[in-house]
Design a protein around this motif. Structure first.
Motif, PDB file in Angstrom:
ATOM      1  N   LEU A   1     -18.832 -17.578  14.733  1.00  0.00           N
ATOM      2  CA  LEU A   1     -18.802 -16.401  13.868  1.00  0.00           C
ATOM      3  C   LEU A   1     -19.953 -16.359  12.875  1.00  0.00           C
ATOM      4  CD1 LEU A   1     -14.965 -16.320  13.104  1.00  0.00           C
ATOM      5  CD2 LEU A   1     -16.233 -14.782  14.621  1.00  0.00           C
ATOM      6  N   VAL A   2     -20.912 -17.288  12.994  1.00  0.00           N
ATOM      7  CA  VAL A   2     -21.993 -17.386  12.010  1.00  0.00           C
ATOM      8  C   VAL A   2     -23.330 -17.497  12.737  1.00  0.00           C
ATOM      9  CG1 VAL A   2     -22.942 -18.753  10.110  1.00  0.00           C
ATOM     10  CG2 VAL A   2     -20.457 -18.504  10.336  1.00  0.00           C
ATOM     11  N   ALA A   3     -24.360 -16.876  12.151  1.00  0.00           N
ATOM     12  CA  ALA A   3     -25.716 -16.959  12.711  1.00  0.00           C
ATOM     13  C   ALA A   3     -26.689 -17.391  11.629  1.00  0.00           C
ATOM     14  CB  ALA A   3     -26.143 -15.613  13.290  1.00  0.00           C
ATOM     15  N   GLU A   4     -27.594 -18.313  11.999  1.00  0.00           N
ATOM     16  CA  GLU A   4     -28.703 -18.691  11.129  1.00  0.00           C
ATOM     17  C   GLU A   4     -29.966 -18.056  11.700  1.00  0.00           C
ATOM     18  OE1 GLU A   4     -30.760 -22.598   9.006  1.00  0.00           O
ATOM     19  OE2 GLU A   4     -29.536 -22.859  10.813  1.00  0.00           O
ATOM     20  N   VAL A   5     -30.703 -17.346  10.855  1.00  0.00           N
ATOM     21  CA  VAL A   5     -31.840 -16.556  11.323  1.00  0.00           C
ATOM     22  C   VAL A   5     -33.104 -16.957  10.572  1.00  0.00           C
ATOM     23  CG1 VAL A   5     -32.709 -14.222  11.757  1.00  0.00           C
ATOM     24  CG2 VAL A   5     -30.248 -14.643  11.763  1.00  0.00           C
ATOM     25  N   ARG A   6     -34.203 -17.065  11.317  1.00  0.00           N
ATOM     26  CA  ARG A   6     -35.520 -17.332  10.743  1.00  0.00           C
ATOM     27  C   ARG A   6     -36.459 -16.203  11.141  1.00  0.00           C
ATOM     28  NH1 ARG A   6     -35.585 -21.670   7.051  1.00  0.00           N
ATOM     29  NH2 ARG A   6     -33.754 -22.930   7.598  1.00  0.00           N
ATOM     30  N   VAL A   7     -37.076 -15.587  10.153  1.00  0.00           N
ATOM     31  CA  VAL A   7     -38.040 -14.509  10.382  1.00  0.00           C
ATOM     32  C   VAL A   7     -39.414 -15.021   9.984  1.00  0.00           C
ATOM     33  CG1 VAL A   7     -38.702 -12.135   9.849  1.00  0.00           C
ATOM     34  CG2 VAL A   7     -36.283 -12.778   9.876  1.00  0.00           C
ATOM     35  N   THR A   8     -40.323 -15.117  10.949  1.00  0.00           N
ATOM     36  CA  THR A   8     -41.672 -15.631  10.696  1.00  0.00           C
ATOM     37  C   THR A   8     -42.668 -14.489  10.788  1.00  0.00           C
ATOM     38  OG1 THR A   8     -41.059 -17.772  11.637  1.00  0.00           O
ATOM     39  CG2 THR A   8     -43.409 -17.323  11.356  1.00  0.00           C
ATOM     40  N   GLN A   9     -43.402 -14.264   9.724  1.00  0.00           N
ATOM     41  CA  GLN A   9     -44.424 -13.214   9.683  1.00  0.00           C
ATOM     42  C   GLN A   9     -45.794 -13.866   9.560  1.00  0.00           C
ATOM     43  OE1 GLN A   9     -42.411 -11.281   6.291  1.00  0.00           O
ATOM     44  NE2 GLN A   9     -42.488  -9.421   7.499  1.00  0.00           N
ATOM     45  N   ARG A  10     -46.673 -13.530  10.492  1.00  0.00           N
ATOM     46  CA  ARG A  10     -48.022 -14.107  10.497  1.00  0.00           C
ATOM     47  C   ARG A  10     -49.010 -13.036  10.069  1.00  0.00           C
ATOM     48  NH1 ARG A  10     -52.212 -14.510  14.277  1.00  0.00           N
ATOM     49  NH2 ARG A  10     -53.452 -16.433  14.146  1.00  0.00           N
ATOM     50  N   PHE A  11     -49.605 -13.233   8.908  1.00  0.00           N
ATOM     51  CA  PHE A  11     -50.560 -12.275   8.355  1.00  0.00           C
ATOM     52  C   PHE A  11     -51.968 -12.841   8.552  1.00  0.00           C
ATOM     53  CE2 PHE A  11     -53.188 -10.430   5.048  1.00  0.00           C
ATOM     54  CZ  PHE A  11     -52.799  -9.111   5.027  1.00  0.00           C
ATOM     55  N   ARG A  12     -52.808 -12.082   9.228  1.00  0.00           N
ATOM     56  CA  ARG A  12     -54.191 -12.528   9.462  1.00  0.00           C
ATOM     57  C   ARG A  12     -55.156 -11.570   8.778  1.00  0.00           C
ATOM     58  NH1 ARG A  12     -57.509 -15.712  12.253  1.00  0.00           N
ATOM     59  NH2 ARG A  12     -59.532 -14.867  12.888  1.00  0.00           N
ATOM     60  N   ASN A  13     -56.077 -12.143   8.022  1.00  0.00           N
ATOM     61  CA  ASN A  13     -57.112 -11.375   7.341  1.00  0.00           C
ATOM     62  C   ASN A  13     -58.356 -11.360   8.221  1.00  0.00           C
ATOM     63  OD1 ASN A  13     -59.052 -10.272   5.701  1.00  0.00           O
ATOM     64  ND2 ASN A  13     -58.745 -11.667   3.984  1.00  0.00           N
ATOM     65  N   ASP A  14     -58.592 -10.231   8.883  1.00  0.00           N
ATOM     66  CA  ASP A  14     -59.765 -10.089   9.757  1.00  0.00           C
ATOM     67  C   ASP A  14     -60.923  -9.404   9.050  1.00  0.00           C
ATOM     68  OD1 ASP A  14     -58.517 -11.193  12.103  1.00  0.00           O
ATOM     69  OD2 ASP A  14     -57.336  -9.353  12.211  1.00  0.00           O
TER      70      ASP A  14
END
Length: 690
Positions: free
Chosen positions: A81-94
């Protein structure tokens, strides 16, 4: 019964020709100027690739150079009944300048956000929870001194503002945000929702006045309400500076349901599924998708394994937490005369497929009426309009009139929800009738506190049933409105799902609810929700509690009223399983309860102090606490400017960009070309008329 029709007369051909000739030169010039301005805005505002998750600028020689990009990966680990969530955002400066990226991150309602990690190359910087102003001060000081820093703070409802600063040219930085989420179970299936975008929220006018009553007979349609008409822009305004199109998304999930499953599926995205016993590895079939709709994962147990009760516990330090699920018995549908008030949101954010879904939902509800029922229909945008002054008997001719009226509704204007809610709650049901309010909306409102207060203060014996519409409805508002309105909510994400979703709603409306619930436990426990909800067909009772450290619960009892008769059931609370994350989920519900107490006018100093203490103890983001991660080593030279790059959220699938805060460059270009075409055709027509 007279139907109101607003006629739109046409001018005669000679009169129209005279008008055209009189304004010919000026109007043609203005049309071309307008079209040129739109095309100029398209060329200047955003690059042609603005919807791809990267930002490009045009050099003087006509070539394009990438400035920045954002990619997002979501990992879901679901256990029972439980979820562990990881949100990974990769920001690249071009680009060639140091950058600060900003993004509004929608998360599921009730998410307990607790972790922030900043990855720079091989270095990891772990975020800490601070009081909101202290976190902002620490972030601002780091930015000014040239150090990398990231900030995550609650923006509104289930939206979180994410900022990453001092990203060097050519550098990539990863931000990982972690949270716990409770799995939903209803109508025989489990589900988990991850919102990939949001419908831009409207800031309603500050008015709580009821529409003035009209003097017409009850059987006559009502004119538009006297509620103030205020043109208010969306409150969530993107930051100034360069802009990136919405990010692309990769989603991966592991599922251990703890029982044998009949199927695992998603109605929103194609899946690639690998099964190993009762363990499932789930990914998107398309690998990378646009962030233009909620991701919904559903899994259905085998008929023999459908749960009727479950108890999970977690021991954290000197505290013990428990999650209880109980599915009460199903009652047969009965003949219950009802007064059904149907409310439909026709604001601009509903434009596109949403208004089509909403009209279809209301039409099914009208067809579901019986001759012993009463009903009314209310529509709202910047104004509120009711079909009848008060509810009328569901006679065939009046139901037919209502279906025709609903079929002619279109979406436009602001989301002034409060006057419509006040009007729907205004009347009490006649003796012997069950009063039910079905409220069809995408929930795109920025400040909902006044709405929650109206529901609590005016509900009486009515029950409120929100129906969420669209590919990215405001789940936080829908759940909270249903909870305070002692009703239930359903969500319609696609036109093909209208029939199934409305049948689920009818199953709840047609059966008696389990009411006035009371839980008796043999030990002291702090339980949320504090006021137990009414339970409808297919819905379980879900409770989360903090227990004494060494509590041995044993057996308990739940009591209530079912179809007007006393009902009770013994609960076996022996330990059935261990789970992680329950402490933080409990703390999140307690924080929500403290926010409700503040909204109701409680002692601000005491309540805020308690809220902050709970959030800091359990390391959670709240209205008054934020996550901040700061590198200790300065990197940006003091004389190097910092460019702000705002990342756009994708427009929800099926919506129209006019309802969005920031109109995309593609739409501006289309508008410009359309304006040129219209100007050309009108000019040709003027020549013909001459």
């Amino acid at each position: 019964m007279r139907k109101r029709v607003r006629s739109g007369g046409r001018e005669s051909a000679p009169a129209a020709t005279a008008v055209i000739r009189e304004h010919s030169a000026m109007s043609t010039m203005l049309r071309f100027l307008f079209a040129a301005a739109l095309l100029g805005a398209a060329a200047f505002a955003l690059p042609a690739t603005a919807d791809s998750g990267s930002l490009e600028v045009q050099r003087g020689d006509g070539s394009h150079a990438a400035v920045a990009s954002l990619d997002t990966k979501v990992d879901l680990a679901i256990n029972g009944l439980v979820a562990e969530v990881r949100v990974t955002q990769r920001f690249r400066n071009d680009g060639e300048a140091w950058q600060q990226g900003e993004y509004l991150l929608p998360l599921p309602e009730g998410a307990a956000v607790h972790a922030l990690t900043l990855r720079i190359g091989q270095r990891l910087i772990v975020g800490e929870v601070r009081e909101k102003e202290a976190a902002r001060s620490e972030f601002a000081a780091a930015v000014a001194s040239g150090r990398k820093a990231s900030l995550v703070e609650a923006h509104s409802a289930n939206l979180f503002r994410t900022v990453i600063a001092n990203v060097a040219p050519g550098e990539s930085v990863e931000i990982e945000i972690g949270y716990w989420q409770q799995v939903d179970f209803r109508d025989g299936e489990f589900s988990l929702v991850f919102p990939l975008t949001y419908t831009p929220r409207y800031a309603p006018a500050q008015t709580d006045a009821l529409p003035e009553p009209v003097s017409e007979p009850a059987s006559e349609p009502v004119s538009e309400s006297k509620a103030a008409v205020v043109e208010t822009t969306t409150a969530i305004t993107p930051a100034a500076g360069a802009r990136i199109g919405s990010p692309t998304i990769v989603i991966a999930a592991t599922l251990d349901a703890g029982l044998p499953l009949a199927r695992v599926e998603s109605a929103t995205h194609a899946l690639a599924i690998r099964q190993n016993g009762q363990h499932y590895a789930i990914a998107l079939a398309d690998t990378v998708v646009a962030a233009d709709r909620d991701f919904v994962l559903r899994w259905t147990p085998q008929p023999s394994a459908t749960p009727t009760a479950a108890l999970l516990r977690e021991r954290s330090g000197d505290e013990q937490f428990a999650l209880l699920m109980l599915l009460p018995p199903t009652q047969p549908a009965g003949a219950m005369p009802r007064e059904l008030v149907l409310v439909i949101d026709t604001s601009g954010s509903m434009e596109g497929s949403s208004i089509t879904q909403a009209r279809a939902a209301l039409d099914l509800a009208l067809q579901h009426l019986t001759p012993v029922d009463r009903f009314n229909v209310i529509q709202f945008n910047s104004r509120t309009t009711a079909l009848f002054d008060h509810a009328v008997p569901a006679a065939a001719k009046d139901v037919a009139l209502a279906r025709e009226w609903v079929a002619g509704l279109h979406a436009d204007g602001g989301t002034e929800m409060l006057p419509a809610l006040n009007l729907a709650l205004r009347d009490a049901a006649p003796t012997g009738y069950l009063r039910q309010i079905v409220f069809v909306t995408d929930g795109a409102v920025e400040q909902a506190d006044a709405l929650y207060t109206a529901i609590e203060s005016q509900l009486g014996a009515s029950r409120l049933f929100p129906v969420g519409i669209g590919s990215a409805p405001n789940a936080q508002f829908l759940r909270k409105a249903a909870e305070l309105g002692r009703g239930s909510s359903v969500v319609i994400r696609d036109l093909n799902a209208v029939g199934e979703s409305m049948q689920q709603l009818f199953a709840k409306l047609d059966r008696p609810a389990l009411r006035d619930l009371h839980l008796d436990l043999p030990v002291n426990a702090e339980v949320y929700p504090q006021r137990l909800p009414d339970l409808y067909h297919g819905e379980p009772l879900l409770l989360i509690a903090r227990l004494a450290p060494n509590a041995v619960v044993g057996r308990g009892r739940i009591e209530g009223q079912l179809a007007g008769a006393p009902w009770s059931q013994a609960l076996s609370l022996d330990l059935q399983g261990q789970a992680q994350g329950l402490g933080r989920l409990w703390a999140q519900r307690k924080i929500e309860a403290l926010d409700d107490a503040l909204r109701r006018g409680g002692d601000e100093t005491a309540l805020r102090s308690e809220l902050v203490a709970v959030a800091l103890r359990h390391h959670l983001v709240s209205r008054h606490t934020s996550l901040v991660a700061v590198d200790r080593t300065p990197q940006r030279p003091a004389d190097a400017p910092l460019q702000t790059v705002a990342v756009d959220n994708e427009a929800p699938a099926g919506s129209v960009a006019f309802a969005q805060t920031a109109t995309s460059s593609r739409l501006w270009l289309a508008l410009g070309l359309l304006a040129l075409l219209v100007a050309f055709l009108l000019r040709e027509r003027e020549g013909t008329l001459r």
